[in-house]
Design an enzyme around this catalytic site. Sequence first.
Site, PDB file in Angstrom:
ATOM      1  N   HIS A   1       8.140 -36.740 -17.656  1.00 10.47           N
ATOM      2  CA  HIS A   1       7.259 -36.693 -16.485  1.00 10.47           C
ATOM      3  C   HIS A   1       5.854 -37.095 -16.905  1.00 10.47           C
ATOM      4  CE1 HIS A   1       4.910 -35.183 -13.131  1.00 10.47           C
ATOM      5  NE2 HIS A   1       6.035 -35.192 -12.421  1.00 10.47           N
TER       6      HIS A   1
ATOM      7  N   GLU B   1       7.521 -42.791 -10.773  1.00 11.79           N
ATOM      8  CA  GLU B   1       6.423 -42.019 -10.205  1.00 11.79           C
ATOM      9  C   GLU B   1       5.100 -42.628 -10.657  1.00 11.79           C
ATOM     10  OE1 GLU B   1       7.703 -37.717  -9.220  1.00 11.79           O
ATOM     11  OE2 GLU B   1       7.231 -37.766 -11.353  1.00 11.79           O
TER      12      GLU B   1
ATOM     13  N   ASN C   1      10.522 -30.885  -7.638  1.00 11.33           N
ATOM     14  CA  ASN C   1       9.970 -30.460  -8.933  1.00 11.33           C
ATOM     15  C   ASN C   1       8.895 -29.423  -8.636  1.00 11.33           C
ATOM     16  OD1 ASN C   1       8.722 -30.152 -11.380  1.00 11.33           O
ATOM     17  ND2 ASN C   1       7.945 -32.268 -11.498  1.00 11.33           N
TER      18      ASN C   1
ATOM     19  N   GLU D   1       3.092 -35.929 -16.310  1.00 16.27           N
ATOM     20  CA  GLU D   1       2.233 -34.819 -16.754  1.00 16.27           C
ATOM     21  C   GLU D   1       2.536 -34.458 -18.212  1.00 16.27           C
ATOM     22  OE1 GLU D   1       3.160 -32.386 -13.364  1.00 16.27           O
ATOM     23  OE2 GLU D   1       2.054 -33.823 -12.134  1.00 16.27           O
TER      24      GLU D   1
ATOM     25  N   LYS E   1       7.129 -27.831 -10.707  1.00 19.45           N
ATOM     26  CA  LYS E   1       6.054 -27.840 -11.721  1.00 19.45           C
ATOM     27  C   LYS E   1       5.728 -26.401 -12.157  1.00 19.45           C
ATOM     28  CE  LYS E   1       4.517 -32.246  -9.958  1.00 19.45           C
ATOM     29  NZ  LYS E   1       3.440 -33.218  -9.776  1.00 19.45           N
TER      30      LYS E   1
ATOM     31  N   SER F   1       3.574 -38.123  -3.943  1.00 13.79           N
ATOM     32  CA  SER F   1       3.125 -37.828  -2.582  1.00 13.79           C
ATOM     33  C   SER F   1       4.176 -38.122  -1.516  1.00 13.79           C
ATOM     34  CB  SER F   1       1.815 -38.554  -2.270  1.00 13.79           C
ATOM     35  OG  SER F   1       0.779 -38.092  -3.134  1.00 13.79           O
TER      36      SER F   1
ATOM     37  N   GLY G   1       0.351 -36.167  -6.527  1.00 12.83           N
ATOM     38  CA  GLY G   1      -0.562 -35.102  -6.123  1.00 12.83           C
ATOM     39  C   GLY G   1      -1.850 -35.595  -5.498  1.00 12.83           C
TER      40      GLY G   1
HETATM   41  P1  13P Z   1       3.681 -34.829  -5.595  1.00 12.17           P
HETATM   42  O1  13P Z   1       4.836 -34.948  -4.654  1.00 12.17           O
HETATM   43  O2  13P Z   1       2.946 -33.529  -5.481  1.00 12.17           O
HETATM   44  O3  13P Z   1       2.781 -36.026  -5.545  1.00 12.17           O
HETATM   45  O4  13P Z   1       4.303 -34.807  -7.081  1.00 12.17           O
HETATM   46  C1  13P Z   1       5.210 -35.778  -7.451  1.00 12.17           C
HETATM   47  C2  13P Z   1       5.797 -35.420  -8.751  1.00 12.17           C
HETATM   48  O5  13P Z   1       5.133 -35.474  -9.779  1.00 12.17           O
HETATM   49  C3  13P Z   1       7.194 -34.972  -8.781  1.00 12.17           C
HETATM   50  O6  13P Z   1       7.687 -34.915 -10.073  1.00 12.17           O
END
Ligand code: 13P
Length: 251
Positions: A96, A168, A10, A98, A12, A214, A174
């Site tokens: 997601h 997740e 992803n 976010e 983002k 992560s 992150g």
């Molecule tokens: P990270 O791998 O940067 O922690 O992000 C995970 C994520 O949100 C994938 O959709």
Amino acid sequence: MKRRPLLAGNWKMHTTVIEACHLAAEIGKCSTALDDRDVLLAPPFTVLSEVAHVLKDSKILIASQNVCWEEQGAFTGEISPTMVRSAGGTAAIIGHSERRQIFHEDNEMVNKRVHGALRFGLTPILCIGETLEEREGGGTLKVLEEQVRGGLAGVSSDGMAKTVVAYEPVWAIGTGKTATKEQAQEVHAFVRKLLAEMYEKDIADSVRILYGGSVNVNNVDELMAQADIDGALVGGAALNAESFCRIINFT
Ligand code: 13P
């Protein structure tokens, strides 16, 4: 039940057109020999068709990072399933954390998106995950159950068979703080059991449940070795061709 692993990146809100084409080309090069797993990239909307074009001779799948439930209309800022398909996408990340946390998407909206994706032939990748507060308050499984039941409300067995779930934990995204393999496996097994209650057992057994948060070159192998972890949804480490290549080549 053997499930085909799915390794997803992803991106983002990262990559300009040039950066995206370069990254896609690099990832394309290291995925040529992988016949026993699926690799998927979810670039920003603005580069979906460029990335699909760069990877047209590869088996890498393309997904959008969100999708609307309507085919077209007055939905400023949204992207429709038909648009995703026309750009070369076959899947969509939905719900997601976010989107849920920053843009206040709730289970009801997530559910509409899942239905929209299915109606137009996109694979929904339904994301679920608890916050740190919810985990520390002992509410993890309750929150996840609400997200699974809410996100999948009205989805038929046929639809479920085409859907991917991604767990997740918000506190692991992150942050460099991955869930331990035991924590992740516990949730994945719980989700699969829940799906078996909601659908037939063979569907629950065949649905792929990805872990995200992560994931990196150092933890991917042990995560992927867990019985109910069928893949990874990778953020930061998917923006670097070398690390993502190592991840998709997990052993
Ligand atoms: P990270 O791998 O940067 O922690 O992000 C995970 C994520 O949100 C994938 O959709």
